[in-house]
Write an enzyme that holds these catalytic residues in place. Structure first.
Site, PDB file in Angstrom:
ATOM      1  N   ASP A 123       0.857  -1.176   0.000  1.00 48.48           N
ATOM      2  CA  ASP A 123       0.000   0.000   0.000  1.00 48.48           C
ATOM      3  C   ASP A 123       0.906   1.244   0.000  1.00 48.48           C
ATOM      4  OD1 ASP A 123      -3.085   0.757   0.501  1.00 48.48           O
ATOM      5  OD2 ASP A 123      -1.862   2.064   1.772  1.00 48.48           O
ATOM      6  N   ASP A 250      -7.161  -8.447  -4.543  1.00 48.07           N
ATOM      7  CA  ASP A 250      -7.114  -7.022  -4.228  1.00 48.07           C
ATOM      8  C   ASP A 250      -7.590  -6.218  -5.435  1.00 48.07           C
ATOM      9  OD1 ASP A 250      -6.665  -4.512  -3.239  1.00 48.07           O
ATOM     10  OD2 ASP A 250      -4.505  -4.558  -3.564  1.00 48.07           O
ATOM     11  N   HIS A 280      -6.471  -7.035   0.098  1.00 49.05           N
ATOM     12  CA  HIS A 280      -5.483  -5.948   0.031  1.00 49.05           C
ATOM     13  C   HIS A 280      -4.414  -6.077   1.107  1.00 49.05           C
ATOM     14  CE1 HIS A 280      -3.885  -2.046  -1.002  1.00 49.05           C
ATOM     15  NE2 HIS A 280      -4.065  -1.601   0.227  1.00 49.05           N
TER      16      HIS A 280
END
Length: 305
Positions: A123, A250, A280
């Site tokens: 991320d 994701d 995710h």
């Protein structure tokens, strides 16, 4: 800057998080000193793995992976980004910029004098970490990109991300635990969910988490676009080992691994695993599988502890 500091008692007795806190002073923007928290586990000296979390998590995300790395002889350094975890949290959202986040991490990198580093970024840990690698390539020995990307705003943004960005500004209250519980593919125990909310006693502490989605470059003239383009020019010549370890579930970063593998020469010659059954936050969904993939990669790359 006016920072808040989460009371220590909020972190007492968190499940599966027995690690001692460490702190460093970092500066960026107007030069104000802030306290950044980080975990430092495993032998020192040893090759450090820089474990960078994203939005809206903190170093707690790596709690199940760190023991795997320690057992293999590696040192794990897992910071809490400014605004998250046990790190200081400026109240003003304008204090949180892409450039400031990169500068705060660069200050930690220099303060700890980390060298021969393996970046593990997921991320925002990748959005920031790939910038760090490009701006300080001599400090890094390898990169692991997990469900992440490095946007410049030159391509249309992912519709799933656009929906998340809009929702993040409307969500009341903003609950990190709720976001993870809704996003992860593996059911989350109530005490684990509570641990993700522990750093944030009230909305004042959440300025960084609220602001992060707005900092992703989605147009060519974004304040971070030029710096990210410059980073890509370096990464397109980066020949040190690079692994893409993406999940199969994701919707936000799906396909970004193909772009990374196409543009960074260091990805060639390695098997890039797909972590099955993860969404995710693959560190939460499949921590052992991700840790195993990373350790296999380090062995294949002949990067000993």
């Amino acid at each position: 800057m006016e920072p808040l500091r989460t009371p220590d008692e909020r972190f007492a007795g968190l499940p599966e998080y027995p690690f001692a806190p460490h702190y460093a002073q970092v500066t960026a923007g107007n030069g104000a000193a802030l306290r950044m928290h980080y975990l430092d586990e495993g032998p020192n000296p040893a090759r450090p793995l820089l474990l960078l979390h994203g939005e809206p998590t903190w170093s707690y995300l790596y709690r199940k992976m760190i023991p795997h790395f320690t057992a293999a002889g590696y040192r794990s350094v897992a910071p809490d980004l400014i605004g998250f975890g046990r790190s200081d949290k400026p109240v003003a959202r304008d204090d949180y910029t892409y450039a400031n986040h990169v500068a705060w991490l660069a200050a930690l990198l220099e303060r700890l004098d980390l060298r021969d580093v393996v970046l593990v970024g997921q991320d925002w840990g990748g959005l920031l970490g790939l910038r760090l690698v490009a701006e300080h390539p001599d400090r890094f020995a390898a990169v692991v990109a997990a469900n992440t990307f490095l946007p410049t705003g030159d391509e249309p943004s992912n519709p799933a991300f656009e929906r998340w960005r809009a929702a993040s500004q409307r969500m009341t209250p903003f609950s990190c635990a709720t976001i993870l519980a809704r996003t992860c593919s593996v059911p989350m125990a109530p005490d684990v969910a509570a641990a993700y909310d522990a750093p944030y006693p009230d909305e004042r502490y959440l300025a960084g988490a609220r602001q992060f989605p707005l900092l992703v470059p989605t147009r060519p003239d974004d304040p971070a676009s030029d710096a990210n383009r410059a980073a890509w020019r370096v990464l397109e010549r980066f020949e040190k080992p690079v692994l893409c370890a993406f999940s199969d579930g994701d919707p936000v970063t799906a396909g970004s691994d193909r772009a990374i593998r196409a543009r960074i020469p260091g990805t060639r010659g390695f098997r890039h695993p797909t972590i099955a059954g993860a969404s995710h936050f693959l560190q939460e969904d499949k921590p052992a599988e991700l840790a195993s993939a990373i350790l296999t990669f380090l062995g294949d790359a002949k990067l000993e502890p």
